[in-house]
Write a protein that holds these residues in place. Structure first.
Motif, short mmCIF file in Angstrom:
data_model
loop_
_atom_site.label_atom_id
_atom_site.label_comp_id
_atom_site.label_asym_id
_atom_site.label_seq_id
_atom_site.Cartn_x
_atom_site.Cartn_y
_atom_site.Cartn_z
N THR A 783 2.66 -35.38 -8.63
CA THR A 783 3.23 -34.24 -8.32
C THR A 783 4.02 -33.31 -9.20
OG1 THR A 783 5.52 -35.47 -8.43
CG2 THR A 783 4.39 -36.23 -6.44
N GLU A 784 4.36 -32.17 -8.54
CA GLU A 784 4.94 -31.08 -9.29
C GLU A 784 6.48 -31.21 -9.30
OE1 GLU A 784 3.20 -28.67 -10.79
OE2 GLU A 784 1.45 -29.53 -10.14
N SER A 785 6.95 -32.39 -9.30
CA SER A 785 8.47 -32.53 -9.28
C SER A 785 8.68 -34.23 -9.68
CB SER A 785 9.10 -32.38 -8.04
OG SER A 785 10.32 -32.77 -7.75
N LEU A 786 9.87 -34.34 -10.22
CA LEU A 786 10.29 -35.94 -10.52
C LEU A 786 11.19 -36.41 -9.53
CD1 LEU A 786 10.99 -35.33 -14.29
CD2 LEU A 786 8.90 -36.37 -13.36
N ASP A 787 11.19 -35.70 -8.18
CA ASP A 787 12.35 -36.12 -7.40
C ASP A 787 11.94 -37.26 -6.58
OD1 ASP A 787 13.53 -33.84 -8.14
OD2 ASP A 787 13.08 -32.65 -6.08
N GLN A 788 10.78 -37.59 -6.35
CA GLN A 788 10.42 -38.94 -5.51
C GLN A 788 10.50 -40.09 -6.23
OE1 GLN A 788 6.64 -37.25 -3.83
NE2 GLN A 788 7.19 -38.15 -1.80
N VAL A 789 10.05 -39.96 -7.51
CA VAL A 789 9.93 -41.13 -8.49
C VAL A 789 11.36 -41.44 -8.89
CG1 VAL A 789 9.48 -39.69 -10.45
CG2 VAL A 789 9.23 -42.18 -10.37
N ASP A 790 12.35 -40.26 -9.09
CA ASP A 790 13.66 -40.71 -9.56
C ASP A 790 14.19 -41.36 -8.31
OD1 ASP A 790 13.27 -39.57 -11.97
OD2 ASP A 790 14.18 -37.70 -11.69
N ALA A 791 14.10 -40.86 -7.05
CA ALA A 791 14.86 -41.39 -6.05
C ALA A 791 14.44 -42.85 -5.76
CB ALA A 791 14.42 -40.75 -4.63
N TRP A 792 13.35 -43.23 -6.28
CA TRP A 792 12.87 -44.77 -5.98
C TRP A 792 13.27 -45.54 -7.08
CZ3 TRP A 792 10.62 -48.53 -8.96
CH2 TRP A 792 10.18 -49.79 -8.27
N LEU A 793 13.50 -44.82 -8.21
CA LEU A 793 13.99 -45.63 -9.25
C LEU A 793 15.44 -46.13 -9.08
CD1 LEU A 793 12.15 -44.30 -12.58
CD2 LEU A 793 12.15 -46.51 -11.70
N THR A 794 16.20 -44.88 -8.54
CA THR A 794 17.58 -45.10 -8.40
C THR A 794 17.91 -46.11 -7.17
OG1 THR A 794 18.08 -42.63 -8.97
CG2 THR A 794 19.63 -43.58 -7.58
N THR A 795 17.17 -46.13 -6.08
CA THR A 795 17.34 -47.23 -5.06
C THR A 795 16.72 -48.52 -5.07
OG1 THR A 795 15.63 -46.04 -3.82
CG2 THR A 795 17.81 -45.12 -3.24
N HIS A 796 15.93 -48.57 -6.23
CA HIS A 796 15.20 -49.75 -6.55
C HIS A 796 15.77 -50.31 -7.83
CE1 HIS A 796 13.09 -48.31 -3.06
NE2 HIS A 796 12.84 -49.52 -2.71
N THR A 797 16.87 -50.48 -8.03
CA THR A 797 17.50 -51.08 -9.45
C THR A 797 17.08 -52.49 -9.54
OG1 THR A 797 19.41 -51.05 -8.71
CG2 THR A 797 19.08 -49.10 -9.61
N ASP A 798 16.93 -53.13 -8.18
CA ASP A 798 16.68 -54.68 -8.15
C ASP A 798 15.15 -55.12 -8.09
OD1 ASP A 798 16.35 -53.39 -5.70
OD2 ASP A 798 17.11 -55.34 -4.72
N ALA A 799 14.38 -53.85 -8.19
CA ALA A 799 12.80 -54.30 -8.24
C ALA A 799 12.56 -55.17 -9.67
CB ALA A 799 12.04 -52.92 -8.23
N PRO A 800 11.31 -55.96 -9.33
CA PRO A 800 10.93 -56.53 -10.49
C PRO A 800 10.81 -55.63 -11.88
CG PRO A 800 9.84 -57.28 -8.72
CD PRO A 800 10.56 -56.10 -8.16
N SER A 801 11.49 -56.19 -13.04
CA SER A 801 11.53 -55.45 -14.25
C SER A 801 10.00 -55.00 -14.62
CB SER A 801 12.07 -56.17 -15.51
OG SER A 801 11.44 -57.64 -15.73
N ALA A 802 9.09 -55.91 -14.54
CA ALA A 802 7.73 -55.32 -14.76
C ALA A 802 7.22 -54.18 -14.17
CB ALA A 802 6.90 -56.40 -14.65
N LEU A 803 7.53 -54.14 -12.77
CA LEU A 803 7.16 -53.17 -11.93
C LEU A 803 7.97 -51.74 -12.23
CD1 LEU A 803 5.91 -51.81 -9.36
CD2 LEU A 803 7.79 -52.89 -7.74
N ARG A 804 9.25 -52.03 -12.38
CA ARG A 804 10.20 -50.79 -13.00
C ARG A 804 9.42 -50.25 -14.14
NH1 ARG A 804 14.76 -49.21 -10.88
NH2 ARG A 804 15.38 -48.53 -12.77
N ARG A 805 9.20 -51.04 -15.09
CA ARG A 805 8.51 -50.49 -16.30
C ARG A 805 7.30 -49.76 -16.08
NH1 ARG A 805 6.21 -53.69 -21.81
NH2 ARG A 805 4.83 -52.04 -22.44
N LEU A 806 6.45 -50.08 -15.22
CA LEU A 806 5.38 -49.13 -14.86
C LEU A 806 5.53 -47.91 -14.43
CD1 LEU A 806 2.76 -52.18 -13.35
CD2 LEU A 806 2.82 -51.05 -15.50
#
Length: 825
Positions: A783-806
């Motif tokens: 994308t031309e913006s970080l907004d979507q990925v930042d929103a996902w990381l903010t709302t999925h702090t409980d996601a598996p750590s390996a997935l969050r790392r990727l």
């Protein structure tokens, strides 16, 4: 947390309570040719001592039929990943009869059907923890034991394991092959391969030791297998390591097998090393490809000692084997084979991987904190391999080569067939060198990040200070006009700024000889010299370091992208070192497609394609450089269609190819994919090419080309296939994803950005980690913006750590693209 995701703490507790004595594994693969059969019978008999009444065995398969503990059949408490054992005695014999599943993802026992002759091939791949997909076991590296494998398979098949065959019984159309017991090894390096593989045999002898050698591949690839070349490197490596390690090769035989749909470059199973079939060259290959294969062969051979003979306790110390193997692979290549410039490729390509990884927010120390298997899976990275090897190269300079190898020999003798940690290695190296290496370990093994070195007037400045032993090369023009080193100053750095007395020179090269691990910058005068005369630098290692410095400066936004591209355009056509040429071509393509804003990107895509096209035609006929430029032309033509008509004429035989250029199947598919991605080839065209090359590689390339077509319906089908088609093999999944992204057509694929972030967790939960990783990385939106990925990381702090790392790593790559693009005008 899923019970499949073993943790460091629970496995440490298990190994403290359980001592494994012996495994016997019986696999019935007699029905493997029946594609309607999903699984195979697997029986494990494991003997162990226990100080606890309850523990568990690991197994991931279709079902568990029965469990017997000390002669008594018990109820199988099986949750799909763990089989709980209760009522244990001090000494125990447990028999597990179960059904394993044939793999299509390269994890466990992979089954492949060759479309050329319909023959079935099997092989295993376990690291870090997929032996449990084939037999019940204690799946952790510190629970070593002898293994006896018994395999029932169709008659006429090659059946291979870590050890030589002890006995064969035949019964009609089947054979039952029993192998000699292994020496104590970890589960993840046990191995089986079975199928109508073609074998080439030889042997190696040193003093009273003779080792049988074998090189194997599929029957339909056998005509491409240059076994003599592979065996030459193998024997040179065995000579080298026998001399350096002074510990006899311990595994009895040395088979090397090239297997299809392989997830890795290679795997160090003792006595049965597996390699990707990409190392069996179907057509022309460059010197860089042969050198890369030789280095990989020697990397895996080094593991016979570092990793197999002496193994880390847990995956925190993965570097104990991988860093050493990476270092030894380059060292042995440069000193024992014809590839005497192996350190050039290491400095320019291997370390580039480390520099990239070490600048991510998820970077970690070489000695990492690995709490579970999902983290371990993602830790096979540029830090563990290339940075670790770079640091070892500096350690050898620090303690002395003789002292380093003396310490390694003590390490093998002290810990043979055992497990170790960092402290064990440092003890042996310190004893030989007389140096206390605790400080060195803290500075290099237990910290993260990469220093950047800059010549600033009469000082060398470094960010993120560390102790470095390095050299500064002073280069000047000789009477022939070549840039040659006239002097060299060696010094130690350990502060942010270090005074240095350097005489003036047209080129002053920091880290000359590549002694340390650091990014270096060229001072303005040196950069100006390089921009005019890079092709006059005669030493290939110096050129490699210069290209590395230029590329790091581009990635950091400190060197203008178009200035780098002009140097690539001007100097790459005369670069004689194939490893450097291959890297420069790849970096130029990446810079154009990632670091340039839209207007400049379109202009440079056209200019770069024309440069590649012209150099392909002007290169020496039949030379490796010509092939490299032809491949670069195909890559450039994937995003720019102005040469589509010319390429099409060559492929259809309506116009001659450049003199001496062999249009082998792989090159033809690259060119057809380029045409498909720009709309200059349709399904009929690529179907016709499949008729020319209906091999496994051809079928994979056919999928890629079909998915590359710039059509909304095609992209929709590719997207759906990547996410939902669980019948796709690992290679076919990659092909679909590659085709989906080919051409960089954001106008066609941006519509899937929202869905990507919606399905991420479902993909991670429902697919194996290998397949999920490919989806997460391959479909990440540019994308031309970080907004979507930042929103996902903010709302999925409980996601598996390996997935969050990727996701965090992909975010950082995108942020760098946007940052560099924003600085480019």
């Amino acid at each position: 947390m899923s019970t499949a995701n073993l943790t460091r703490s629970e496995t440490a507790a298990r190994s403290a309570a359980v001592t494994v004595r012996d495994y016997r594994v019986d696999l019935d693969l007699s029905g493997a040719r029946e594609q309607s059969t999903d699984g195979f019978p697997t029986t494990t008999t494991v003997e162990f001592d226990s100080t606890t009444e309850e523990t568990w065995l690991d197994f991931i398969g279709l079902s568990v039929e029965s469990v017997t503990v000390n002669g008594v059949e018990v109820d199988a408490a099986y949750d799909g990943a763990r089989l709980t054992l209760r009522g244990l005695a001090e000494s125990n014999v447990v028999v597990v009869r179960a059904s394993g599943a044939y793999s299509r993802s390269g994890e466990g026992l992979h089954r492949f059907v060759d479309p050329v002759d319909e023959q079935t091939y099997l092989y295993t791949q376990y690291e870090p923890a997929d032996a449990r997909r084939v037999f019940a076991c204690f799946e952790q590296p510190d629970m070593k034991a002898p293994f006896t494998f018994v395999v029932t398979a169709p008659s006429g098949w090659e059946v291979i394991s870590n050890r030589p065959v002890a006995a064969v019984e035949t019964d009609g159309g089947h054979q039952r092959v029993e192998f000699s017991p292994t020496l104590p090894i970890s589960t993840y390096i046990t191995a089986i391969a079975a199928g109508p593989y073609v074998r080439v045999e030889s042997s190696w002898t040193r003093e009273e030791l003779t080792v049988a050698l074998g090189v194997l591949c599929r029957a339909s690839l056998a005509r491409h297998l240059d076994a003599d070349t592979i065996l030459t490197v193998t024997k040179q490596g065995l000579d080298f390591f026998a001399e350096q390690f002074d510990y006899p090769y311990p595994w009895g035989k040395y088979d090397q097998i090239f297997v299809p749909e392989y997830n890795l470059g290679a795997m160090e199973n003792p006595g049965l090393v597996t390699f990707t079939e990409s190392y069996v060259f179907r057509g022309a290959a460059t010197a860089a490809q042969y050198e890369g294969r030789a280095t990989t062969i020697l990397h895996e051979m080094a593991h016979m000692w570092f990793g197999d003979l002496v193994t880390m306790v847990w995956w925190d110390d993965l570097w104990l084997k991988e860093s050493f193997a990476d270092y030894m692979g380059a060292l042995a290549s440069s000193e024992a084979t014809e590839w005497t410039d192996a350190w050039v490729a290491f400095a320019n390509r291997r370390k580039a991987w480390a520099y990239l990884q070490d600048q991510l927010p998820t970077t970690h120390p070489i000695v990492a904190d690995i709490t579970d298997l999902e983290a371990a899976k993602l830790n096979f990275d540029g830090i563990t391999y290339a940075k670790g090897a770079s640091v070892l190269k500096q350690l050898v300079a620090y303690v002395g080569r003789d002292e380093f190898f003396a310490g390694a020999r003590r390490y093998f003798r002290t810990h043979a067939f055992g497990n170790t940690t960092l402290a064990d290695l440092l003890t042996e190296l310190s004893a030989g060198s007389g140096r206390d290496l605790a400080g060195w370990a803290r500075a290099w093994l237990q910290t993260s990040g990469v220093s950047t070195l800059t010549l600033d007037g009469a000082e060398i400045a470094q960010t993120d200070p560390r102790p470095h032993r390095l050299a500064v090369g002073l280069y000047d023009f000789d009477t022939a006009g070549d840039l040659v080193r006239r002097d060299r100053v060696e010094l130690d750095l350990d502060a942010e700024r270090t005074p240095v007395d350097l005489p003036p020179a047209p080129l002053r090269l920091l880290n000359d000889g590549d002694l340390t691990y650091a990014k270096v910058r060229l001072d303005p005068d040196s950069l100006a010299t390089v921009a005019r005369s890079l092709d006059r630098v005669t030493d290939p290692l110096a050129r490699g370091l210069i290209w590395s410095a230029l590329w790091n400066a581009v990635r950091d936004g400190e060197l203008e992208v178009d200035r780098f591209l002009r140097m690539a355009r001007d100097f790459a056509p005369t670069e004689p070192n194939m490893a450097l040429l291959t890297a420069v071509l790849a970096n130029a393509s990446f810079a154009i497609n990632h670091y340039l804003p839209a207007g400049m990107r379109d202009r440079w895509r056209g200019e770069w394609l024309e440069s590649c096209w012209a150099t392909m035609h002007s290169s020496k006929p039949g030379a490796g450089a010509q092939l490299a430029w032809a491949r670069a032309t195909a890559a450039a033509a994937t995003v720019d269609g102005r040469r589509a008509a010319d390429i099409r004429q060559i492929l259809l035989g309506e116009a001659p190819a450049p003199a001496g250029l062999a249009l082998d199947p792989d090159l033809r598919w690259s060119l057809w994919t380029a045409l498909a991605a720009t709309g200059a080839a349709n399904a009929t065209d690529v179907d016709a090419e499949l008729g020319r090359d209906a091999t496994a590689s051809g079928r994979t390339a056919h999928r890629r080309a079909l998915s590359a077509r710039p059509d909304a319906a095609v992209k929709a089908a590719a997207w759906a296939s990547a996410l939902t088609d669980t019948t796709l093999t690992n290679d076919h999944l990659d092909a679909v994803i590659d085709g989906f992204r080919a051409g960089g057509r954001r106008d066609l694929i941006a519509r899937y950005d929202d869905e990507y972030f919606t399905v991420l967790r479902t993909v991670w939960e429902q697919r194996s980690i290998e397949i999920a990783r490919r989806v997460v990385l391959g479909l990440f939106p540019a994308t031309e913006s970080l907004d979507q990925v930042d929103a996902w990381l903010t709302t999925h702090t409980d996601a598996p750590s390996a997935l969050r790392r990727l996701v965090i790593e992909q975010r950082d790559h995108l942020a760098r693209d946007l940052r560099v693009r924003g600085r480019t005008r």
